[in-house]
Design an enzyme around this catalytic site. Structure first.
Site, mmCIF file in Angstrom:
data_model
loop_
_atom_site.group_PDB
_atom_site.id
_atom_site.type_symbol
_atom_site.label_atom_id
_atom_site.label_comp_id
_atom_site.label_asym_id
_atom_site.label_seq_id
_atom_site.Cartn_x
_atom_site.Cartn_y
_atom_site.Cartn_z
ATOM 1 N N ASP A 1 -5.283 0.287 -11.047
ATOM 2 C CA ASP A 1 -3.911 0.770 -11.152
ATOM 3 C C ASP A 1 -3.469 0.909 -12.595
ATOM 4 O OD1 ASP A 1 -4.076 -1.989 -11.436
ATOM 5 O OD2 ASP A 1 -2.101 -2.363 -10.547
ATOM 6 N N ARG A 2 -3.911 -0.011 -13.467
ATOM 7 C CA ARG A 2 -3.515 0.050 -14.872
ATOM 8 C C ARG A 2 -4.162 1.245 -15.566
ATOM 9 N NH1 ARG A 2 -4.330 -5.787 -17.388
ATOM 10 N NH2 ARG A 2 -2.982 -4.897 -19.020
ATOM 11 N N THR B 1 3.545 -6.862 -8.233
ATOM 12 C CA THR B 1 3.344 -8.276 -7.923
ATOM 13 C C THR B 1 3.238 -9.059 -9.223
ATOM 14 O OG1 THR B 1 2.124 -7.600 -5.946
ATOM 15 C CG2 THR B 1 1.911 -9.897 -6.637
ATOM 16 N N ASP C 1 4.574 -1.914 -15.705
ATOM 17 C CA ASP C 1 4.473 -1.786 -14.251
ATOM 18 C C ASP C 1 5.040 -3.041 -13.603
ATOM 19 O OD1 ASP C 1 3.819 -1.423 -11.601
ATOM 20 O OD2 ASP C 1 1.753 -0.827 -11.975
ATOM 21 N N VAL D 1 0.878 -1.167 0.000
ATOM 22 C CA VAL D 1 0.000 0.000 0.000
ATOM 23 C C VAL D 1 0.915 1.216 0.000
ATOM 24 C CG1 VAL D 1 -1.735 1.330 1.255
ATOM 25 C CG2 VAL D 1 -1.839 -1.173 1.265
#
Length: 265
Positions: A116-117, A139, A136, A14
């Site tokens: 996020d994308r 993870t 990116d 986070v």
């Protein structure tokens, strides 16, 4: 002082960022912090951690006037919304379908696109223009493709570097867990060095191979990298010259300004 707290919730971390709204839509990031993502943490635990980090920088809760959240971990959605309300007294601006982005999403089901994308695409277009490829390193490692019309075309999703390394450790009983870092030499002289070299340069090769193919289809595209491991891998690739570690936070700031006056919460 009127501050925006931007919260990027990923599967591993986070990330919290502070922007000074008085400096306008192009305000730079004041400071940021990274916490481990935990689905078991309560809103109070996240809240206390956020307040402690802010106070260390001389920032008080009353200065936070707005909160913007991008989250790819659904169980944490209500927790982060409670954090915004209970600790900062605001209704968070949450990235979800219906938010005004200025980017047309052309995938089969736009609702499937990770927040996020989408945020990275918005920030990448603002920072570098289009056409654009955003890589990116999180993870998962994602490749997002935006055409010259600033339309989001889709992308690729690959296992992240840490996932790949962990899989090798877990499935091969005699191989140890190793640090992910640039190796001292290409040809390892012991097991640890051989693993580090194979993991590192194997991943660089994967990234270069995918970008080779994407650039065949979109030769004019600029390429930008972000994510926690972007600074580790990107400098060793053939094509990535732009590294923007705060791209997602910047996208949250851009979208917050873009949606003011729209009546969205």
């Amino acid at each position: 002082m009127s501050l925006l707290l931007a919260v990027d919730v990923g599967n591993t971390n986070v990330v919290l960022g502070i922007y000074d709204l008085s400096k306008g839509p192009d305000s730079p990031l004041v400071c940021s912090w990274r916490l481990a993502t935990s689905r078991e943490r309560t809103a109070d635990e996240y809240g206390v951690s956020a307040l402690a980090l802010m106070r260390h920088q001389g920032i008080e809760a009353g200065q936070i006037k707005h909160v913007a959240i991008s989250c790819v971990v659904p169980p944490l959605h209500p927790i982060l919304m409670s954090l915004a309300k209970n600790y900062f007294g605001v209704d968070a601006f949450y990235i979800e379908p219906g938010v005004k982005t200025g980017v047309k999403v052309l995938i089969d089901n736009p609702a499937e696109l990770g927040a996020d994308r989408l945020v990275n695409a918005v920030a990448g277009i603002e920072k570098y223009g289009a056409p654009l490829i955003v890589v990116d390193f999180g993870t998962a490692t994602t490749f997002d493709v935006i055409n010259a019309k600033k339309e989001y075309l889709g992308g690729l999703i690959c296992p992240g570097l840490k996932i790949s390394a962990d899989a090798l450790f877990q499935r091969a009983s005699r191989l140890p867990r190793v640090e992910i870092a640039e190796p001292e030499r290409l040809v390892g002289r012991n097991t640890v060095q051989a693993m580090q070299s194979g993991i590192f340069y194997g991943y660089v090769g994967m990234v270069d191979g995918i970008l080779d193919r994407l650039l065949d289809e979109c030769p004019e595209a600029k390429i930008a990298a972000t994510g926690g491991l972007g600074h580790v891998i990107a400098p060793h690739t053939k094509h990535i010259r732009q590294i923007a570690p705060d791209l997602t936070l910047d996208g949250l700031r851009i979208l917050w300004f873009r949606n003011q006056g729209s009546g969205r919460k």
